[in-house]
Scaffold this motif. Structure first.
Motif, PDB file in Angstrom:
ATOM      1  N   GLU A  44      40.736  90.907 -68.705  1.00 35.24           N
ATOM      2  CA  GLU A  44      40.847  91.870 -69.811  1.00 35.24           C
ATOM      3  C   GLU A  44      39.462  92.238 -70.340  1.00 35.24           C
ATOM      4  O   GLU A  44      39.182  93.408 -70.636  1.00 35.24           O
ATOM      5  N   THR A  83      37.723  94.456 -67.783  1.00 36.47           N
ATOM      6  CA  THR A  83      38.329  95.793 -67.793  1.00 36.47           C
ATOM      7  C   THR A  83      37.860  96.588 -69.011  1.00 36.47           C
ATOM      8  O   THR A  83      37.491  97.768 -68.897  1.00 36.47           O
ATOM      9  N   TYR A  84      37.815  95.927 -70.162  1.00 41.18           N
ATOM     10  CA  TYR A  84      37.366  96.580 -71.400  1.00 41.18           C
ATOM     11  C   TYR A  84      35.919  97.087 -71.258  1.00 41.18           C
ATOM     12  O   TYR A  84      35.617  98.233 -71.611  1.00 41.18           O
ATOM     13  N   LEU A 137      43.792 101.651 -60.876  1.00 40.91           N
ATOM     14  CA  LEU A 137      44.728 102.169 -61.879  1.00 40.91           C
ATOM     15  C   LEU A 137      45.696 103.191 -61.271  1.00 40.91           C
ATOM     16  O   LEU A 137      46.877 103.237 -61.591  1.00 40.91           O
ATOM     17  N   ILE A 189      27.565  97.464 -68.138  1.00 41.66           N
ATOM     18  CA  ILE A 189      28.771  98.135 -67.638  1.00 41.66           C
ATOM     19  C   ILE A 189      28.851  98.041 -66.117  1.00 41.66           C
ATOM     20  O   ILE A 189      29.918  97.770 -65.548  1.00 41.66           O
ATOM     21  N   ARG A 243      31.837  96.435 -63.711  1.00 42.55           N
ATOM     22  CA  ARG A 243      32.510  97.243 -62.683  1.00 42.55           C
ATOM     23  C   ARG A 243      32.404  96.579 -61.310  1.00 42.55           C
ATOM     24  O   ARG A 243      33.352  96.617 -60.516  1.00 42.55           O
ATOM     25  N   GLY A 270      34.203  97.499 -68.351  1.00 45.17           N
ATOM     26  CA  GLY A 270      34.081  98.434 -67.222  1.00 45.17           C
ATOM     27  C   GLY A 270      34.573  99.825 -67.530  1.00 45.17           C
ATOM     28  O   GLY A 270      34.118 100.807 -66.932  1.00 45.17           O
ATOM     29  N   LYS A 271      35.519  99.942 -68.463  1.00 43.36           N
ATOM     30  CA  LYS A 271      36.088 101.260 -68.810  1.00 43.36           C
ATOM     31  C   LYS A 271      35.197 102.059 -69.762  1.00 43.36           C
ATOM     32  O   LYS A 271      35.442 103.241 -69.999  1.00 43.36           O
ATOM     33  N   GLN A 272      34.177 101.382 -70.347  1.00 42.22           N
ATOM     34  CA  GLN A 272      33.312 102.080 -71.318  1.00 42.22           C
ATOM     35  C   GLN A 272      32.551 103.216 -70.640  1.00 42.22           C
ATOM     36  O   GLN A 272      32.238 103.161 -69.443  1.00 42.22           O
ATOM     37  N   GLU A 273      32.255 104.232 -71.418  1.00 44.93           N
ATOM     38  CA  GLU A 273      31.509 105.385 -70.890  1.00 44.93           C
ATOM     39  C   GLU A 273      30.075 104.970 -70.561  1.00 44.93           C
ATOM     40  O   GLU A 273      29.508 104.099 -71.210  1.00 44.93           O
TER      41      GLU A 273
END
Length: 936
Positions: free
Chosen positions: A896, A899-900, A933, A914, A918, A902-905
């Motif tokens: 989690e 994922t949190y 996903l 980041i 990833r 890795g999803k950041q811009e």
């Protein structure tokens, strides 16, 4: 007649064992003709080869061994026999190859290893011989040409200088030295010396030194050809350069006779046994004769003393043979005493330099220290007492004066012996009486003797009682500056015996500032001889105990520079005095901390409590340090450290180390200290001297190492010499600041190169660094962890973490969970590097503590991006190491977190964080532990 090859072989073996090689040969030959079996044929050929070797028919032996090898290429006996035969035939290269194969097949066989070494040496000798043969004719002609140019008075100056330099270079090469020696070169070099031309003499002497280096037989031959009397005569000349060159020649010859210097064997010299004891004793006797000869210059006398100092006493006290010292004491102690008893102001004085008598005192001290038992020391003392008694004559004041001067000289050497001599009947009384003499020479000698005698408090008490009034009278009345300054130093020394300046004020009847001003005036007066000006420095070394005096002194730049110039002259007394004055000015002496409660108690009971002088407070000390740095104190100290070991005592080294430590206090000044040679000067101080001195010097090095670029502060190989002093500070007996700054220095070093990291490991620093990682003190724990972070790059350190039975990895994992952010950064960095380098540590990490996953998750969620990045790198390493381990992480809350993040811009400041998150997710997808996903 037998027809069975096996029976014939057995018969041949019996004949061989009985040393009947002819009959053995016949049996093996017959068996070869009848045999059809290949394996047996190989054995028969190699056995016959052994017979041919014994009969010295080496070509046939090589041929039979080759036939055996053709059948069985790994027949080790055949290979070795062919090697032996080829060696005898002179085919060394081929013999070496066969021996090499044997050693490969049986690497532990000592016989094969020895054969390889011997053949290798013979091949090298052959190669060298060919080279020597080629250059021999050209060398001979070169030598001849050089001597022709040098001995021709009409030769051009440039040609003569070039020929002289070429001859020196040639003499340093083994082939050239031997050609000069074999072609009557020593005789021609002697002709050059006899020309009395200084340049030619120097060239000849330096060439002879080169020829003697590392060659005992040649050195012995040259010694006998030139004659020790001639060598000593050349060393006695009043020309510093020639005297030094001849001294070096005699030292080179002595080194060869003692078996020191580079070890080399030359041809048959290895088997030649040279009896060197007779030659060594002859040299020693001539050097002792030089000490008392009026024909010898002051420089020549110094050279003789230096040679005796260097070669007579044992270099290692574990060596029980002190026969050379015993020989000198029995045959030359009185001659050395005569030198220390000389009075330069008297007309019959031997030619001396400023350092002659002090060097003689050093020799007396070294000889005394080299004695092994009380009877030997008693003999030394009795010779001294007998000699002094022979000089005491109430009817002849000049002779008595020499006796006092001898005692004064011994007090500057073996002090304990000097004290015993002071106890001789009437000696102290005689000194006091001479102070009251009308003759200036009597006063001069007596005051000096009293100064040296007053070092011991018991003696000082006697002098205070009997001599202080006289010293005060002399100081007030004499117009002779030499006597006046000595009287002042005597009063200063007696006054400081109690450890305060109270005595100085009491004895000198005036302010210490006034006396110090007079000393500075003498110090700056270049018209006064250097010896007298040195006494001014000694006076200042006592007077600077006063805070006002030290403050005025550092403001007097001409006086400081004059003192530094004298220090560069490398005199034992001046070095100690300069160092003492600088210790006082920088307040780098040890002080006892006053416990406030005890101070209040002392005041309540109306006892005297010493108070700190305002000018001894930190602000004033810092200002004085800055003034000293501006005046060039570092260059002076660096020059003092280079002094000969006989002059630079361990006590002086300690004082210099104290001053350096005080100078290094401000980080801003450390660059200046390095630039002026302070870093280089500190290394020998940290290695040799008193324990306190070594610790102080090591601490100063740590201060420099902590903030300086090691490549600049300690260039080249010098940086590796600094590691051991720094490691020595990682000790529970050292204080926290020393521990901390040593760790900072090692952290700096360990970040430079793997070679430095390996050096730190080899110095056994790792266990100490690990101990400091457990420390309760935050800064020590942080510094140790940062140091370990740099060290884990080294493979040897990594292997220690991998090894079973230690908690190293557990410690690093737990430190990652510390609240101290700096410790977390360092520990996480170390763990990231360890798990990247060693996959075994990835699985081991999950076993060392149950908290590992919680700690890892905290790292990955940390507010400090540096800590967070390192935590994510650790996670990536664990995922990459093993699919099962990756599965364990995916099943936890870490997925989690990844994922949190890795999803950041994308963001420039956060991108490194980041990207790693990833990469972790991508690796999990590769394992098919998670799906993209779009597929979920």
């Amino acid at each position: 007649q037998m027809e069975d090859p096996i029976q014939l072989k057995e018969e041949g073996n019996k004949y061989f064992q009985a040393s009947d090689y002819e009959k053995a040969l016949q049996s093996y030959t017959q068996a070869i003709k009848l045999n059809k079996d290949k394996a047996l044929q190989a054995v028969l050929y190699r056995n016959r080869a052994a017979c041919f070797l014994k009969k010295e028919e080496y070509a046939k032996a090589a041929s039979d061994a080759s036939r055996a090898i053709d059948i069985n290429a790994s027949d080790i006996k055949a290979l070795y026999r062919r090697s032996q035969a080829l060696e005898k035939l002179g085919k060394l290269d081929q013999a070496f190859k066969d021996a090499q194969k044997c050693a490969t097949l049986e690497p532990r066989n000592k016989n094969f290893q020895e054969t390889l070494r011997r053949l290798g040496a013979n091949i090298q000798e052959k190669v060298n011989a060919r080279g020597t043969l080629r250059i021999q004719f050209s060398t001979d002609s070169r030598v001849q040409k050089m001597f022709e140019i040098l001995l021709d008075e009409n030769s051009e100056k440039e040609k003569r200088e070039k020929a002289a330099n070429n001859l020196i270079v040639l003499g340093r090469e083994e082939a050239g030295a031997e050609r000069i020696f074999q072609n009557n070169g020593v005789s021609l070099l002697l002709q050059l010396i006899e020309t009395k031309n200084p340049e030619l003499i120097l060239a000849a002497v330096r060439t002879l030194s080169g020829m003697c280096t590392g060659h005992k037989a040649r050195a012995t031959a040259i010694l006998h050809y030139l004659g020790i009397d001639s060598i000593c005569m050349w060393m006695s000349v009043d020309n510093e350069e020639i005297s030094l060159a001849v001294c070096n020649l005699l030292q080179t010859i002595t080194d060869c006779l003692l078996g020191q210097g580079k070890e080399e064997h030359h041809g048959k010299e290895e088997a030649l046994v040279l009896d060197t004891k007779k030659d060594l004793r002859m040299i020693t006797m001539r050097l002792l004769d030089m000490l008392v000869s009026k024909k010898v210059s002051g420089q020549g006398r110094d050279r003789a003393l230096n040679l005796l100092n260097k070669n007579i006493p044992r270099k290692d006290l574990k060596d029980h043979d002190n026969s050379r010292s015993i020989f000198v004491i029995d045959n030359g102690l009185k001659k050395i005493l005569k030198v220390v008893g000389q009075i330069p102001e008297m007309p019959d004085c031997l030619p001396l330099t400023e350092n002659t008598q002090l060097t003689a005192s050093v020799l007396l001290n070294k000889l005394y220290d080299d004695l092994r038992c009380d009877p030997e020391r008693d003999n030394y003392r009795l010779i001294c007492e007998e000699y002094i008694k022979s000089k005491i004559d109430p009817q002849d004041m000049d002779k008595t004066l020499h006796a006092v001067q001898i005692v004064s000289g011994v007090l500057q050497g073996p002090f304990d012996l000097g004290n015993k001599l002071l106890g001789m009947k009437g000696v102290m009384e005689m000194m006091v009486a001479l102070c009251g003499s009308e003759r200036e020479i009597d006063q001069l000698v007596a005051v000096e003797a009293l100064i040296h005698a007053s070092t011991k408090l018991s003696r000082a008490t006697f002098i205070i009682t009997n001599g202080v009034t006289l010293l005060k009278e002399i100081y007030k009345k004499t117009k002779n500056e030499k006597i006046k300054i000595r009287a002042l130093v005597g009063l200063c020394k007696l006054g400081s015996a109690g450890g305060t300046d109270y005595g100085l004020r009491q004895f000198a009847e005036g302010s210490t500032e006034k006396l110090a001003k007079q000393c500075r005036k003498w110090l700056c007066n270049t018209s006064i001889d250097a010896r007298t000006r040195k006494w001014a420095v000694e006076g200042l070394s006592y007077l600077t105990l006063d805070a006002d005096v030290k403050d005025d002194f550092v403001e007097d730049e001409p006086a400081l520079k004059a003192m530094f110039d004298l220090a560069k002259a490398s005199d034992k007394t001046i070095l100690y005095s300069v160092a003492s004055a600088l210790v006082n000015c920088t307040n780098s002496y040890d002080t006892k901390e006053l416990v406030p409660e005890l101070v209040q108690l002392a005041k309540f009971s109306k006892q005297h409590v010493p108070e700190e002088h305002p000018k001894d407070k930190k602000d004033f000390v810092v200002k004085r340090v800055k003034r000293l740095l501006k005046a060039g104190v570092v260059s002076a100290l660096a020059c003092m450290v280079k002094a000969d070991s006989a002059i630079l005592t361990d006590q002086s080294k300690e004082l210099i180390a104290r001053v350096f430590l005080a100078l290094c206090e401000d980080p801003k000044d450390r660059g200046t200290i390095v630039a002026q040679g302070g870093g280089k000067a500190l290394i020998p101080l940290a290695v040799e001297g008193t324990d306190v001195g070594k610790i102080k010097a090591s601490h100063a090095l740590a201060k420099i190492a902590a903030i300086s670029n090691p490549d600049i502060a300690f260039p080249g190989e010098r940086v590796y010499e600094v590691v051991r002093p720094l490691v020595s500070l990682l000790n529970t007996e050292r204080d926290g600041l020393q521990n901390y700054e040593a760790l900072l220095g090692l952290t700096n070093f360990s970040g430079r190169s793997d070679k430095l990291r390996l050096k730190i490991v080899k110095e056994k620093a790792l266990p100490d660094i690990e101990n400091y990682m457990f420390e309760n003190h935050d800064q020590l724990r942080q510094a140790a962890t940062e140091c370990m972070c740099n060290l884990v790059v080294n493979k040897e350190v990594q292997e220690r973490f991998v090894a079973d039975g230690n908690d190293r990895l557990k410690l690093v994992v737990l430190l990652c969970g510390e609240d101290d952010e700096k410790v977390q950064v360092a520990a996480a960095g170390a763990l990231a590097m360890l798990t990247a380098a060693q996959k075994k540590l990835c699985s081991k990490m999950t076993q060392v503590t149950t908290q590992w996953l919680e700690i890892l998750q905290r790292l990955c969620l940390h507010d400090n991006m540096e800590v967070q990045h390192r935590g994510l790198v650790i996670a990536f390493n664990l995922i990459s190491a093993d699919k099962e381990l990756a599965k364990k992480l995916v099943e936890s809350e870490l997925l989690e977190i990844l994922t949190y993040i890795g999803k950041q811009e994308d963001h420039p400041k956060k991108q490194h964080v980041i990207s790693v998150a990833r990469d972790c997710l991508t690796k999990c997808m590769d394992y098919e532990l998670i799906k993209p996903l779009s597929q979920a």
